[in-house]
Design a protein around this motif. Structure first.
Motif, mmCIF file in Angstrom:
data_model
loop_
_atom_site.group_PDB
_atom_site.id
_atom_site.type_symbol
_atom_site.label_atom_id
_atom_site.label_comp_id
_atom_site.label_asym_id
_atom_site.label_seq_id
_atom_site.Cartn_x
_atom_site.Cartn_y
_atom_site.Cartn_z
ATOM 1 N N UNK A 1 0.864 -1.182 0.000
ATOM 2 C CA UNK A 1 0.000 0.000 0.000
ATOM 3 C C UNK A 1 0.899 1.229 0.000
ATOM 4 N N UNK A 2 0.314 2.402 0.165
ATOM 5 C CA UNK A 2 1.055 3.639 -0.083
ATOM 6 C C UNK A 2 2.317 3.800 0.745
ATOM 7 N N UNK A 3 2.392 3.153 1.915
ATOM 8 C CA UNK A 3 3.580 3.287 2.743
ATOM 9 C C UNK A 3 4.799 2.575 2.192
ATOM 10 N N UNK A 4 4.611 1.666 1.232
ATOM 11 C CA UNK A 4 5.768 0.935 0.699
ATOM 12 C C UNK A 4 5.724 0.744 -0.814
ATOM 13 N N UNK A 5 4.866 1.470 -1.495
ATOM 14 C CA UNK A 5 4.833 1.389 -2.949
ATOM 15 C C UNK A 5 5.577 2.598 -3.514
ATOM 16 N N UNK A 6 6.725 2.340 -4.098
ATOM 17 C CA UNK A 6 7.559 3.409 -4.642
ATOM 18 C C UNK A 6 8.954 2.883 -4.918
ATOM 19 N N UNK A 7 9.700 3.589 -5.731
ATOM 20 C CA UNK A 7 11.028 3.125 -6.111
ATOM 21 C C UNK A 7 12.004 3.083 -4.935
ATOM 22 N N UNK A 8 11.696 3.833 -3.883
ATOM 23 C CA UNK A 8 12.563 3.805 -2.711
ATOM 24 C C UNK A 8 12.646 2.432 -2.077
ATOM 25 N N UNK A 9 11.562 1.641 -2.149
ATOM 26 C CA UNK A 9 11.587 0.299 -1.570
ATOM 27 C C UNK A 9 12.606 -0.571 -2.283
ATOM 28 N N UNK A 10 12.676 -0.456 -3.606
ATOM 29 C CA UNK A 10 13.621 -1.267 -4.370
ATOM 30 C C UNK A 10 15.061 -0.986 -4.030
ATOM 31 N N UNK A 11 15.334 0.226 -3.564
ATOM 32 C CA UNK A 11 16.701 0.587 -3.183
ATOM 33 C C UNK A 11 17.091 -0.004 -1.829
ATOM 34 N N UNK A 12 16.096 -0.474 -1.080
ATOM 35 C CA UNK A 12 16.377 -0.999 0.261
ATOM 36 C C UNK A 12 16.245 -2.518 0.339
ATOM 37 N N UNK A 13 16.048 -3.163 -0.799
ATOM 38 C CA UNK A 13 15.829 -4.609 -0.775
ATOM 39 C C UNK A 13 16.874 -5.291 -1.650
ATOM 40 N N UNK A 14 17.238 -6.505 -1.313
ATOM 41 C CA UNK A 14 18.317 -7.199 -2.015
ATOM 42 C C UNK A 14 17.766 -8.291 -2.920
ATOM 43 N N UNK A 15 18.513 -8.590 -3.963
ATOM 44 C CA UNK A 15 18.165 -9.706 -4.839
ATOM 45 C C UNK A 15 17.509 -9.273 -6.131
ATOM 46 N N UNK A 16 17.989 -9.818 -7.236
ATOM 47 C CA UNK A 16 17.393 -9.528 -8.543
ATOM 48 C C UNK A 16 15.957 -10.033 -8.579
ATOM 49 N N UNK A 17 15.051 -9.181 -9.022
ATOM 50 C CA UNK A 17 13.646 -9.571 -9.103
ATOM 51 C C UNK A 17 12.993 -9.792 -7.759
ATOM 52 N N UNK A 18 13.550 -9.210 -6.702
ATOM 53 C CA UNK A 18 13.011 -9.435 -5.356
ATOM 54 C C UNK A 18 11.591 -8.921 -5.203
ATOM 55 N N UNK A 19 11.204 -7.962 -6.040
ATOM 56 C CA UNK A 19 9.862 -7.385 -5.947
ATOM 57 C C UNK A 19 9.026 -7.666 -7.194
ATOM 58 N N UNK A 20 9.535 -8.470 -8.098
ATOM 59 C CA UNK A 20 8.896 -8.676 -9.388
ATOM 60 C C UNK A 20 7.441 -9.128 -9.234
ATOM 61 N N UNK A 21 6.543 -8.362 -9.803
ATOM 62 C CA UNK A 21 5.128 -8.714 -9.785
ATOM 63 C C UNK A 21 4.369 -8.241 -8.569
ATOM 64 N N UNK A 22 5.070 -7.742 -7.541
ATOM 65 C CA UNK A 22 4.380 -7.199 -6.379
ATOM 66 C C UNK A 22 3.554 -5.984 -6.817
ATOM 67 N N UNK A 23 2.314 -5.934 -6.369
ATOM 68 C CA UNK A 23 1.412 -4.848 -6.713
ATOM 69 C C UNK A 23 1.029 -4.069 -5.458
ATOM 70 N N UNK A 24 0.486 -2.906 -5.661
ATOM 71 C CA UNK A 24 0.016 -2.147 -4.512
ATOM 72 C C UNK A 24 -0.797 -0.944 -4.935
ATOM 73 N N UNK A 25 -1.432 -0.343 -3.949
ATOM 74 C CA UNK A 25 -2.277 0.821 -4.179
ATOM 75 C C UNK A 25 -1.728 2.021 -3.427
#
Length: 445
Positions: free
Chosen positions: A50-74
């Motif tokens: 949801x809005x607290x974690x949907x954004x490009x900033x999350x990808x900068x704080x997580x490890x692994x290729x494709x770690x967020x692939x397909x995750x959706x949010x509002x």
């Protein structure tokens, strides 16, 4: 501007088809559940945010290729115009996200217009004009054009960067544009998959347009002073840059159009921190001593709840661009609290519809323990049940965002083995999703 609506009827229809869809393969976006229960074969768990974690900033704080692939949010979101994006980047060239920039910009424009219409910087007077600027009257899209209407004796209906607002009596949007965003294989939002839905109903907007404006060209010997209480540090610090840039851009535009009451608007920017610190209280005290007439913020509902009594008790208007907790709808704020962000009851409708649309039978919810997290989690669960899921098909786990780790909560999700997991949180979401991935129930493909 908006490109898709998930109707409530569609959600109910989807619920009726759950048995048929549960065993189907994944869709093109990797969004549908593939298998269910304990019936053998590995399944891909759908993960939502949801809005607290949907954004490009999350990808900068997580490890692994494709770690967020397909995750959706509002998240509260309207289609960002190229011109607005470019002007924000002129203020801050380092922006990577634009979350709540539009809402921040509009909060300041509405505050400035209300003061001009009231002919005073006294928030206890100009508060009565805010709601009426968002509906009825003549349409206008920026401060300059709205000011022309005011000076001509007309009532402006401001449709701003965040779209038509149509406030309710409580001073919040009756309907909202909610963006549905999806992460790509580079752990960034795939803009090509973004779409928009419109929960809520403008029929719920207020019918009271407020007092008639004072005579055109009203002036004041004192400038309108606006303070910002936005996150520069803490677990929502990733939201700070776009909000702070939008606040500066709004003041720049207002002053370029002549300012308010014959004076240039002054802007004082302060850090809100988060609920683990006392930064917000110190910032509010400093701004009140500086004589602010309005404070824009906080972004966090929990932070706002710690300072709202101090702000409104001082006769100062508080206008949040990002608070979504339902608590503010009925809060005793002396009519001085407003928000351009929609209450969670609207985002929850969109998020639940998305989960049902993807064909999920069982849903686990991981939510941080604060007014935003618990409120959104409850609303999502209620909407899922209204769409046809049984109470036992939904497992809600509330966690401490300051915990050393989230191993226990992740294990509970492993044991529940749901088709979908909803993570409602802030910075700590990256650690939770890392844990989900390590246990084979995260978004990583």
């Amino acid at each position: 501007m908006r490109t898709g609506i998930l109707a409530r009827t569609a959600a109910v229809s989807a619920a009726a088809l759950l048995v048929l869809t549960a065993c189907s393969g994944g869709d093109d976006e990797g969004g549908s559940a593939s298998g269910g229960g304990d019936g053998g074969g590995e399944k891909q768990v759908n993960v939502y945010g949801s809005d607290g974690n949907i954004g490009n900033g999350l990808g900068e704080r997580i490890s692994g290729e494709g770690a967020l692939l397909g995750m959706k949010g509002t998240l509260p979101l309207t289609e960002l115009s190229g011109d607005f994006r470019e002007r924000l980047l002129q203020v801050n060239p380092n922006l990577v996200d634009f979350n709540y920039a539009q809402e921040t910009y509009d909060a300041i424009v509405l505050t400035a217009l209300a003061a001009q219409m009231a002919g005073t910087n006294d928030a206890n007077v100009f508060k009565a004009y805010v709601n009426g600027i968002t509906f009825g009257g003549d349409k206008c899209a920026d401060f300059a054009s709205c000011l022309e209407l005011v000076n001509a004796g007309s009532n402006p209906d401001y449709d701003g960067q965040s779209g038509p607002l149509a406030f309710t009596d409580a001073g919040e949007p009756s309907r909202a544009s909610i963006g549905i965003q999806t992460y790509g294989d580079d752990n960034r939002i795939d803009d090509s998959q973004t779409r928009y839905v419109l929960p809520g109903d403008e029929a719920n907007a207020s019918t009271d347009e407020g007092p008639a404006p004072v005579a055109a060209g009203a002036t004041s010997p004192e400038p309108l002073i606006i303070g910002t209480l936005l996150p520069e540090t803490g677990n929502l610090a990733f939201l700070g840059p776009p909000e702070i840039a939008a606040a500066q851009l709004a003041v720049n535009d207002i002053n370029a159009a002549g300012g308010v009451l014959g004076q240039q608007v002054q802007l004082i920017q302060r850090d809100s921190g988060d609920t683990s610190t006392d930064i917000a209280t110190q910032s509010v005290d400093a701004m009140l001593q500086a004589g602010v007439n309005a404070i824009i913020g906080a972004a966090s509902s929990g932070v706002s709840l710690t300072v709202i009594d101090t702000i409104t008790g001082a006769g100062v208007l508080q206008f949040s661009p990002a608070n979504t907790s339902d608590q503010f709808t009925t809060y005793n704020d002396n009519g001085l609290y407003f928000r351009t962000a929609p209450p969670d009851v609207l985002q929850a409708e969109a998020l639940a519809d998305l989960i049902i649309e993807d064909g999920n039978n069982t849903v686990g919810i991981l939510a941080l323990n604060d007014p935003y997290g618990t409120g959104l989690a409850e609303n999502v669960a209620n909407n899922l049940q209204a769409a046809g899921l049984a109470e036992g098909d939904i497992e809600s786990i509330i966690y401490d965002p300051q915990a050393a780790n989230f191993d226990s909560e992740v294990q509970q999700m492993v044991d529940f083995n749901p088709d979908a997991i909803v993570v409602i949180g802030f910075d700590e979401s990256s650690r939770i999703i890392d844990g989900l991935n390590q246990n084979g129930i995260g978004p990583q493909r």
